[in-house]
Design a protein around this motif. Sequence first.
Motif, PDB file in Angstrom:
ATOM      1  N   ALA A   1      34.052  32.920  26.442  1.00 25.44           N
ATOM      2  CA  ALA A   1      33.129  33.849  25.810  1.00 25.44           C
ATOM      3  C   ALA A   1      33.782  34.454  24.571  1.00 25.44           C
ATOM      4  N   CYS A   2      32.955  34.837  23.611  1.00 25.48           N
ATOM      5  CA  CYS A   2      33.471  35.486  22.406  1.00 25.48           C
ATOM      6  C   CYS A   2      34.028  36.860  22.768  1.00 25.48           C
ATOM      7  N   LYS A   3      35.178  37.206  22.238  1.00 25.95           N
ATOM      8  CA  LYS A   3      35.814  38.483  22.538  1.00 25.95           C
ATOM      9  C   LYS A   3      35.262  39.620  21.688  1.00 25.95           C
ATOM     10  N   VAL A   4      34.461  39.265  20.685  1.00 25.56           N
ATOM     11  CA  VAL A   4      33.977  40.275  19.743  1.00 25.56           C
ATOM     12  C   VAL A   4      32.567  40.729  20.062  1.00 25.56           C
ATOM     13  N   GLY A   5      31.692  39.788  20.382  1.00 25.44           N
ATOM     14  CA  GLY A   5      30.307  40.168  20.643  1.00 25.44           C
ATOM     15  C   GLY A   5      29.513  39.003  21.178  1.00 25.44           C
TER      16      GLY A   5
ATOM     17  N   THR B   1      19.521  34.339  12.453  1.00 25.36           N
ATOM     18  CA  THR B   1      20.708  33.858  13.175  1.00 25.36           C
ATOM     19  C   THR B   1      20.675  34.294  14.641  1.00 25.36           C
ATOM     20  N   ALA B   2      20.102  35.452  14.904  1.00 27.10           N
ATOM     21  CA  ALA B   2      20.059  35.948  16.286  1.00 27.10           C
ATOM     22  C   ALA B   2      19.230  35.046  17.185  1.00 27.10           C
ATOM     23  N   ALA B   3      18.292  34.326  16.608  1.00 30.53           N
ATOM     24  CA  ALA B   3      17.430  33.446  17.394  1.00 30.53           C
ATOM     25  C   ALA B   3      18.214  32.292  18.020  1.00 30.53           C
ATOM     26  N   TYR B   4      19.407  32.021  17.468  1.00 28.71           N
ATOM     27  CA  TYR B   4      20.219  30.912  17.981  1.00 28.71           C
ATOM     28  C   TYR B   4      21.219  31.373  19.048  1.00 28.71           C
ATOM     29  N   ASP B   5      21.251  32.673  19.338  1.00 30.59           N
ATOM     30  CA  ASP B   5      22.207  33.179  20.318  1.00 30.59           C
ATOM     31  C   ASP B   5      22.069  32.487  21.667  1.00 30.59           C
TER      32      ASP B   5
ATOM     33  N   HIS C   1      30.388  32.661  13.214  1.00 29.10           N
ATOM     34  CA  HIS C   1      30.998  31.362  13.497  1.00 29.10           C
ATOM     35  C   HIS C   1      30.408  30.227  12.661  1.00 29.10           C
ATOM     36  N   MET C   2      29.327  30.518  11.948  1.00 35.67           N
ATOM     37  CA  MET C   2      28.724  29.541  11.037  1.00 35.67           C
ATOM     38  C   MET C   2      28.351  30.278   9.749  1.00 35.67           C
ATOM     39  N   PRO C   3      29.347  30.710   8.983  1.00 33.66           N
ATOM     40  CA  PRO C   3      29.069  31.538   7.797  1.00 33.66           C
ATOM     41  C   PRO C   3      28.285  30.782   6.741  1.00 33.66           C
ATOM     42  N   ARG C   4      27.633  31.530   5.893  1.00 36.34           N
ATOM     43  CA  ARG C   4      26.910  30.950   4.766  1.00 36.34           C
ATOM     44  C   ARG C   4      27.808  30.985   3.536  1.00 36.34           C
ATOM     45  N   TYR C   5      27.698  29.938   2.723  1.00 34.01           N
ATOM     46  CA  TYR C   5      28.479  29.847   1.496  1.00 34.01           C
ATOM     47  C   TYR C   5      27.549  29.590   0.315  1.00 34.01           C
TER      48      TYR C   5
ATOM     49  N   HIS D   1      26.040  38.748  20.035  1.00 32.11           N
ATOM     50  CA  HIS D   1      24.822  38.796  19.234  1.00 32.11           C
ATOM     51  C   HIS D   1      25.111  38.255  17.832  1.00 32.11           C
ATOM     52  N   ASP D   2      24.120  37.590  17.266  1.00 34.31           N
ATOM     53  CA  ASP D   2      24.279  37.011  15.925  1.00 34.31           C
ATOM     54  C   ASP D   2      25.524  36.138  15.841  1.00 34.31           C
TER      55      ASP D   2
END
Length: 391
Positions: free
Chosen positions: A350-354, A319-323, A362-366, A356-357
């Motif tokens: 910008a994201c207020k949390v981070g 997932t980090a590769a898509y940052d 924002h695109m969780p896995r189910y 990275h990743d």
Amino acid sequence: MRRTLKARVPLFTLALAASALCIAQTAAPIPGLSLTTLDRMQGPGWWPTKGISPANAYVGEAACAKCHINIVATQHSTPMYHAAARAENTPLLAEHPDMTFHEGPYTYAIRHNNSSVSNGVATAAQPIAWAFGNGEYGQTYILESSGQYTESRLSYYASLHALDITTGHSTELPSTLEKALGDPLKPDTAQHCFSCHTTEAVVSDSFQPEKAIPGVTCEACHGPGAKHVATMTAGQDDMSAATITNPASMSPTDSVDFCGACHRTWSDVTMLMPANIGIVVVRFQPYRLEMSRCWGTAGDPRITCIACHNPHQPLVQSTAAYDIKCLACHRALNGRRANEPTQPHVTAPACKVGAHDCASCHMPRYEIPQTHASFTDHDIRIVRARDTLPQ
């Protein structure tokens, strides 16, 4: 076996009539309107799964490799290239020559290239003709007898290292041995399955699976290449663009619908599938992408499938590769690095949390239970604790 299209009101017309209702109920696709794959196939020009070109219009990937050797070489390592194999050339079947499964009174067995089921009194069996899927997550078997194709009731699942009921099949106990073998595929369904998993299964609008090239090769997405090769060989570079399909040149809606020919377009899901089908919708990435806040009139037209995924290279799992893709827009204007040029289009907050990743939040896995695998949800959004599962 020849494709027949039933007389019907064009789905495009229905789409226009229903679009207001759909938009009122769900996020709307970008202006330009996503179409169903059936409508795309009835339009002019090449489209995946359409299959109207004659066999002599194709040249094969060896001809493509003469100019695009590196692209062809890396595409060989993609899951799409290994989306199908004839049973006798399937590594997974060779590695697992004796697989069994028990369900009620039935004992199933997949041994080498044959699928059988017994109730203790009688046995039904059919040879396996094709394996769909490269086995990374699973593999489904296509049986064939006297020209009739059947999707096996059982598939191999990598997470189980074993067989289980094929995704989409009923979990109710089959009433007969024949039904236990699997679901017979209607001609149009078989054509679509083969058109997404193989190349040249349908030529001149005629279904010819025995001549299909296993997997998704160059001409499955770019269309038949004979004219393109002839044009380039003649040195007519200025005419080359008109002789081959380049999805990268398409509008955002067309581009996502192009991938949706096999992965389901927004209209395929909203118009042709039952409402509220639950978590399974996560499997339909083009549909979920167009549900994103990033998509549409308030979004960014650069956000398409190929903006993040290169179909000529293996899928990037980190997932980090898509940052870098996310931060191309979601970087505060006053947070630019020194000497970084101003980019007028970078206006997303910008994201207020981070930083990275990004995709992990924002695109969780189910987990989709019947698939025995998890899938990334391509509805890009702020996921809140109170959110329900995708519908």
